[in-house]
Design a protein around this motif. Sequence first.
Motif, PDB file in Angstrom:
ATOM      1  N   THR A  93      48.116  51.029  47.354  1.00  0.00           N
ATOM      2  CA  THR A  93      47.366  49.832  46.959  1.00  0.00           C
ATOM      3  C   THR A  93      48.211  48.594  47.254  1.00  0.00           C
ATOM      4  OG1 THR A  93      46.186  51.026  45.217  1.00  0.00           O
ATOM      5  CG2 THR A  93      46.231  48.622  45.064  1.00  0.00           C
ATOM      6  N   GLU A 109      43.407  39.747  46.268  1.00  0.00           N
ATOM      7  CA  GLU A 109      42.499  40.893  46.142  1.00  0.00           C
ATOM      8  C   GLU A 109      43.283  42.166  46.458  1.00  0.00           C
ATOM      9  OE1 GLU A 109      38.091  41.466  47.484  1.00  0.00           O
ATOM     10  OE2 GLU A 109      39.363  42.233  49.099  1.00  0.00           O
ATOM     11  N   GLU A 110      43.176  43.153  45.588  1.00  0.00           N
ATOM     12  CA  GLU A 110      43.855  44.422  45.827  1.00  0.00           C
ATOM     13  C   GLU A 110      42.936  45.368  46.598  1.00  0.00           C
ATOM     14  OE1 GLU A 110      45.327  46.086  42.210  1.00  0.00           O
ATOM     15  OE2 GLU A 110      47.056  44.728  42.131  1.00  0.00           O
ATOM     16  N   GLN A 111      43.517  46.019  47.592  1.00  0.00           N
ATOM     17  CA  GLN A 111      42.794  47.020  48.371  1.00  0.00           C
ATOM     18  C   GLN A 111      43.681  48.234  48.584  1.00  0.00           C
ATOM     19  OE1 GLN A 111      40.822  45.965  52.005  1.00  0.00           O
ATOM     20  NE2 GLN A 111      40.048  44.009  51.216  1.00  0.00           N
ATOM     21  N   GLU A 112      43.041  49.361  48.778  1.00  0.00           N
ATOM     22  CA  GLU A 112      43.769  50.594  49.073  1.00  0.00           C
ATOM     23  C   GLU A 112      43.778  50.809  50.584  1.00  0.00           C
ATOM     24  OE1 GLU A 112      42.397  54.863  48.120  1.00  0.00           O
ATOM     25  OE2 GLU A 112      43.664  54.331  46.400  1.00  0.00           O
ATOM     26  N   VAL A 113      44.964  51.003  51.145  1.00  0.00           N
ATOM     27  CA  VAL A 113      45.083  51.205  52.587  1.00  0.00           C
ATOM     28  C   VAL A 113      45.749  52.548  52.853  1.00  0.00           C
ATOM     29  CG1 VAL A 113      45.177  48.736  53.073  1.00  0.00           C
ATOM     30  CG2 VAL A 113      47.309  50.008  52.735  1.00  0.00           C
ATOM     31  N   ALA A 128      43.760  45.496  57.249  1.00  0.00           N
ATOM     32  CA  ALA A 128      42.742  45.407  56.201  1.00  0.00           C
ATOM     33  C   ALA A 128      42.392  43.946  55.919  1.00  0.00           C
ATOM     34  CB  ALA A 128      43.232  46.097  54.930  1.00  0.00           C
ATOM     35  N   TRP A 129      43.393  43.080  55.964  1.00  0.00           N
ATOM     36  CA  TRP A 129      43.157  41.636  55.784  1.00  0.00           C
ATOM     37  C   TRP A 129      42.288  41.095  56.916  1.00  0.00           C
ATOM     38  CZ3 TRP A 129      45.671  37.728  58.916  1.00  0.00           C
ATOM     39  CH2 TRP A 129      45.428  36.426  58.502  1.00  0.00           C
ATOM     40  N   PRO A 133      37.563  40.890  53.121  1.00  0.00           N
ATOM     41  CA  PRO A 133      37.633  41.209  51.692  1.00  0.00           C
ATOM     42  C   PRO A 133      36.474  42.106  51.247  1.00  0.00           C
ATOM     43  CG  PRO A 133      36.658  39.052  51.984  1.00  0.00           C
ATOM     44  CD  PRO A 133      37.044  39.518  53.355  1.00  0.00           C
ATOM     45  N   GLU A 134      36.643  42.677  50.063  1.00  0.00           N
ATOM     46  CA  GLU A 134      35.576  43.456  49.450  1.00  0.00           C
ATOM     47  C   GLU A 134      34.699  42.578  48.551  1.00  0.00           C
ATOM     48  OE1 GLU A 134      37.685  46.550  47.434  1.00  0.00           O
ATOM     49  OE2 GLU A 134      38.147  47.665  49.284  1.00  0.00           O
ATOM     50  N   HIS A 135      35.291  41.524  47.995  1.00  0.00           N
ATOM     51  CA  HIS A 135      34.545  40.629  47.107  1.00  0.00           C
ATOM     52  C   HIS A 135      33.639  39.727  47.933  1.00  0.00           C
ATOM     53  CE1 HIS A 135      33.614  37.879  43.840  1.00  0.00           C
ATOM     54  NE2 HIS A 135      34.280  38.669  43.003  1.00  0.00           N
TER      55      HIS A 135
END
Length: 229
Positions: A93, A109-113, A128-129, A133-135
């Motif tokens: 994460t 924003e936290e994401q799992e990679v 991922a950046w 984003p997911e939001h």
Amino acid sequence: MKRLLYLFITAILSLGILAACGQGEEQNQENTGDEAGDTEPAEDDVQEDTEEGTEDAAEETEENTTEDSADETEVEQEDTVETDSSEETVTETVTLYFSDNELLETYKEEQEVEADSEEEIPAAALQAWIDGPEHEELTSHFQEDVEVQSVEESDGVAEVSFSESFLDTNAGSSAEMAITEQIALIMEQFGYEETKILIEGEEESSLFGHMDATEPITAENPDDYESIE
């Protein structure tokens, strides 16, 4: 006279009987010899058939054993490949930074990679950046064809190489500042206080036409940024 004739006839009959008996014995001996001769090849045939059957059974057993061993080896190799693959994959994460939809503020924003090794996590975080984003209230500045090529350290500075399409971003000066700021913030969590942006592995004199790219970017304080609600 009659007595002599009688004895003569009797003698002839006796000789005939003896001759017949002798001939019969010779025929019996010949038949016995033929039967014995016929019997011996039969025994040889049985022995040969038995030996052939034994050899066939041995060959079949050996083939089955070889096939079973090959199958077991293949299964073991598949299990080894699956085990090695699972051991190489690393999931972590990470904290990413994105602009809001109005491009006014930067938020966490936290994401799992996932990556093939721990060393590749920083590049995976940057990718991922790039992907966004997911939001729903946050946004990415890039198209999907931008690729993170590598992340390497040089004298304590993170050198991040992007594909050439990185420079095709159509953004104003505030968005350009946010882009470089966010890259440096993402790399800060991996122990890099400064980050230098490269294109196709080479240093550029400028980014987006006017931003200096010859000097590394210093990361801001991550505590100054909040997560969007």
